[in-house]
Design an enzyme around this catalytic site. Structure first.
Site, PDB file in Angstrom:
ATOM      1  N   THR A   2      89.777  79.139  40.661  1.00  0.00           N
ATOM      2  CA  THR A   2      91.067  79.695  41.056  1.00  0.00           C
ATOM      3  C   THR A   2      91.971  78.611  41.627  1.00  0.00           C
ATOM      4  O   THR A   2      91.486  77.581  42.112  1.00  0.00           O
ATOM      5  CB  THR A   2      90.823  80.793  42.118  1.00  0.00           C
ATOM      6  N   ASP A   3      93.282  78.875  41.611  1.00  0.00           N
ATOM      7  CA  ASP A   3      94.213  77.940  42.256  1.00  0.00           C
ATOM      8  C   ASP A   3      94.122  78.024  43.778  1.00  0.00           C
ATOM      9  O   ASP A   3      94.668  77.174  44.486  1.00  0.00           O
ATOM     10  CB  ASP A   3      95.659  78.197  41.786  1.00  0.00           C
ATOM     11  N   GLU A   4      93.440  79.070  44.297  1.00  0.00           N
ATOM     12  CA  GLU A   4      93.392  79.243  45.754  1.00  0.00           C
ATOM     13  C   GLU A   4      92.634  78.114  46.453  1.00  0.00           C
ATOM     14  O   GLU A   4      92.769  77.922  47.657  1.00  0.00           O
ATOM     15  CB  GLU A   4      92.778  80.598  46.111  1.00  0.00           C
ATOM     16  N   TYR A  14      86.876  83.174  50.956  1.00  0.00           N
ATOM     17  CA  TYR A  14      86.793  83.259  49.487  1.00  0.00           C
ATOM     18  C   TYR A  14      87.105  81.906  48.858  1.00  0.00           C
ATOM     19  O   TYR A  14      86.309  81.356  48.087  1.00  0.00           O
ATOM     20  CB  TYR A  14      87.767  84.328  48.955  1.00  0.00           C
ATOM     21  N   LYS A  69      84.744  79.227  46.727  1.00  0.00           N
ATOM     22  CA  LYS A  69      85.077  78.819  45.347  1.00  0.00           C
ATOM     23  C   LYS A  69      85.243  77.297  45.286  1.00  0.00           C
ATOM     24  O   LYS A  69      84.832  76.658  44.313  1.00  0.00           O
ATOM     25  CB  LYS A  69      86.364  79.519  44.871  1.00  0.00           C
TER      26      LYS A  69
HETATM   27  P1  NAD Z   1      85.957  90.727  39.752  1.00  0.00           P
HETATM   28  O1  NAD Z   1      85.739  90.905  41.219  1.00  0.00           O
HETATM   29  O2  NAD Z   1      86.784  91.716  39.029  1.00  0.00           O
HETATM   30  O3  NAD Z   1      84.549  90.649  38.996  1.00  0.00           O
HETATM   31  C1  NAD Z   1      83.477  89.894  39.465  1.00  0.00           C
HETATM   32  C2  NAD Z   1      82.230  90.330  38.728  1.00  0.00           C
HETATM   33  O4  NAD Z   1      81.132  89.514  39.199  1.00  0.00           O
HETATM   34  C3  NAD Z   1      81.850  91.784  38.965  1.00  0.00           C
HETATM   35  O5  NAD Z   1      81.551  92.413  37.742  1.00  0.00           O
HETATM   36  C4  NAD Z   1      80.611  91.687  39.848  1.00  0.00           C
HETATM   37  O6  NAD Z   1      79.694  92.759  39.680  1.00  0.00           O
HETATM   38  C5  NAD Z   1      80.016  90.369  39.409  1.00  0.00           C
HETATM   39  N1  NAD Z   1      79.141  89.782  40.438  1.00  0.00           N
HETATM   40  C6  NAD Z   1      79.428  89.627  41.768  1.00  0.00           C
HETATM   41  N2  NAD Z   1      78.359  89.089  42.392  1.00  0.00           N
HETATM   42  C7  NAD Z   1      77.402  88.874  41.442  1.00  0.00           C
HETATM   43  C8  NAD Z   1      76.091  88.330  41.481  1.00  0.00           C
HETATM   44  N3  NAD Z   1      75.539  87.880  42.626  1.00  0.00           N
HETATM   45  N4  NAD Z   1      75.392  88.246  40.334  1.00  0.00           N
HETATM   46  C9  NAD Z   1      75.930  88.698  39.156  1.00  0.00           C
HETATM   47  N5  NAD Z   1      77.173  89.248  39.078  1.00  0.00           N
HETATM   48  C10 NAD Z   1      77.907  89.332  40.206  1.00  0.00           C
HETATM   49  O7  NAD Z   1      86.549  89.255  39.590  1.00  0.00           O
HETATM   50  P2  NAD Z   1      87.636  88.699  38.583  1.00  0.00           P
HETATM   51  O8  NAD Z   1      88.984  88.938  39.153  1.00  0.00           O
HETATM   52  O9  NAD Z   1      87.309  89.177  37.231  1.00  0.00           O
HETATM   53  O10 NAD Z   1      87.344  87.132  38.691  1.00  0.00           O
HETATM   54  C11 NAD Z   1      86.387  86.522  37.846  1.00  0.00           C
HETATM   55  C12 NAD Z   1      86.335  85.038  38.155  1.00  0.00           C
HETATM   56  O11 NAD Z   1      87.626  84.460  37.958  1.00  0.00           O
HETATM   57  C13 NAD Z   1      85.951  84.725  39.589  1.00  0.00           C
HETATM   58  O12 NAD Z   1      85.099  83.607  39.577  1.00  0.00           O
HETATM   59  C14 NAD Z   1      87.264  84.408  40.265  1.00  0.00           C
HETATM   60  O13 NAD Z   1      87.101  83.522  41.344  1.00  0.00           O
HETATM   61  C15 NAD Z   1      88.049  83.788  39.135  1.00  0.00           C
HETATM   62  N6  NAD Z   1      89.500  83.930  39.204  1.00  0.00           N
HETATM   63  C16 NAD Z   1      90.082  85.152  39.415  1.00  0.00           C
HETATM   64  C17 NAD Z   1      91.474  85.259  39.422  1.00  0.00           C
HETATM   65  C18 NAD Z   1      92.167  86.602  39.587  1.00  0.00           C
HETATM   66  O14 NAD Z   1      93.403  86.652  39.713  1.00  0.00           O
HETATM   67  N7  NAD Z   1      91.458  87.727  39.572  1.00  0.00           N
HETATM   68  C19 NAD Z   1      92.271  84.136  39.249  1.00  0.00           C
HETATM   69  C20 NAD Z   1      91.635  82.897  39.026  1.00  0.00           C
HETATM   70  C21 NAD Z   1      90.258  82.820  39.001  1.00  0.00           C
END
Ligand code: NAD
Length: 347
Positions: free
Chosen positions: A130-132, A155, A159
């Protein structure tokens, strides 16, 4: 191509699965612990498809992950599993430290076991971040691949730590790791604790629309399907050891987003008064970063990726998706998370 997607039952992971499964020869295995943030309904279209498998497992389980990776022998691991909600990380960081740090360590070790067996030429480990991790910008400037890490929340700190592990596994062990740092995603199937779905669902129910602080924090927004395209492009053409900043060139304040959602709902679901009357300013999030913005020139130039969804249209489509898919979100609202305020510890 064989893909292993961790966190594939979450928001971005499921969008990535939809994208990958478009290729007729793709085989996708999802590893997901099915935490509160997972929704099996997001993967319903693949039920009964022999090219798709959902494995319920915790990525922190080292021996299980190694066994799974060795057995599956994927061409690409897309590592998305994480605890992702900043407010929940403020209330309790334990699960964030476990999954985001220890879980990433376990996935890197499992990938190493496969890579060092020499089984898969062209193997790639795409670490999705993430950009965070870069902390907060002032009114000017944008993050890019050279920006120093400066995370503000539990968080983003976990990350950031995971990114460092991933980069070190490339430098030390030669694992073909690629890291993406993407801005805020929006689109269908996002868990309704995040800003856009929370506002849509609260507004549909005539409930207050809580805006943190003065609502002037700025985020860059990218449609989740554009992010999925970027991840595929990184896996196909990215250079191992490199990082890619991914963004949509769509900077908006939180208040702008909420106001846009209200206007879209006024047109689609007129209420007694304008939905913007539901906006309620509440105490700010502790450590709330002011502004994020991304300079995505590198992925545009080197990998030829460019976002294809216009933000205004993408947001309207997203609002329409939530209106049309109550069956997806209603059970979550009723049994998992009703929309209450989180993340006030330390405020
Ligand atoms: P989300 O919270 O919707 O989904 C996360 C998934 O990971 C869930 O299905 C959860 O059950 C699973 N999970 C959590 N802990 C686990 C574990 N110990 N073992 C196996 N599975 C596990 O998240 P998202 O928004 O889809 O984000 C996905 C990735 O992208 C993350 O790594 C996040 O940091 C990154 N990201 C998100 C955004 C955003 O805007 N949502 C932006 C940039 C990067």
């Amino acid at each position: 191509m064989k893909y292993l997607v961790t966190g594939g039952a979450g928001f971005i992971g499921s969008a990535l699965c939809h994208r990958l499964m478009q290729a007729p020869d793709a085989q996708v295995t999802v590893v997901d612990k099915m935490t509160y943030a997972a929704n099996p309904a997001s993967l319903d279209p693949f039920k009964g498809d022999s090219r798709f498998r959902l494995v319920k497992a915790d990525i922190c389980d080292f021996s299980r992950m190694t066994e799974l990776v060795l057995t599956e022998a994927p061409d690409v691991i897309f590592h998305l599993a994480a605890e992702t909600h900043v407010d929940r990380s403020i209330d309790g960081a334990d699960a964030f430290v476990q999954t985001n740090l220890i879980g990433t360590f376990a996935m890197l070790q499992a990938a190493r076991a496969l890579y060092e067996k020499g089984g898969k030429p062209g193997f790639r480990f795409v670490h999705v971040s993430t950009d965070e991790v870069f902390g907060s910008l002032g009114p000017e400037g944008r993050f890019d691949e050279a920006t120093a890490y400066d995370p503000s929340s539990p968080y983003s700190a976990t990350k950031a730590g995971a990114d460092h592990l991933a980069r070190a596994w490339h430098r030390t062990y030669g694992l073909p790791v690629l890291v993406s740092n993407c801005s805020n995603n929006y689109g269908p199937r996002q868990f309704p604790e995040k800003l856009i779905p929370l506002m849509v669902l609260n507004a549909l129910e005539g409930r207050p629309l809580p805006v943190y602080g003065d609502g002037l924090n700025v985020r860059d927004w990218l449609h989740v399907e554009d992010h999925a395209d970027a991840l595929v492009r990184i896996a196909e053409a990215g250079v191992p050891g490199e990082c890619y900043a991914v963004g949509g060139d769509s900077e908006k304040t939180n208040l702008e987003i909420v106001t846009l959602v209200c206007a879209l709902l006024d047109a689609r679901r007129p209420a007694r008064g304008p939905h913007r009357d539901l906006i309620t300013f509440v105490a700010d999030r502790p450590g709330h970063d002011l502004r994020y913005a991304i300079d995505a020139s590198k992925i545009r130039r080197d990998l030829g990726w460019t976002p294809s969804r216009d933000f205004t249209q993408g947001l309207a489509d997203t609002v329409d998706w939530y209106i049309a898919n109550e069956g997806w979100w209603r059970p979550l609202r009723e049994t998992v998370y009703a929309g209450d305020r989180l993340g006030t510890v330390g405020a």
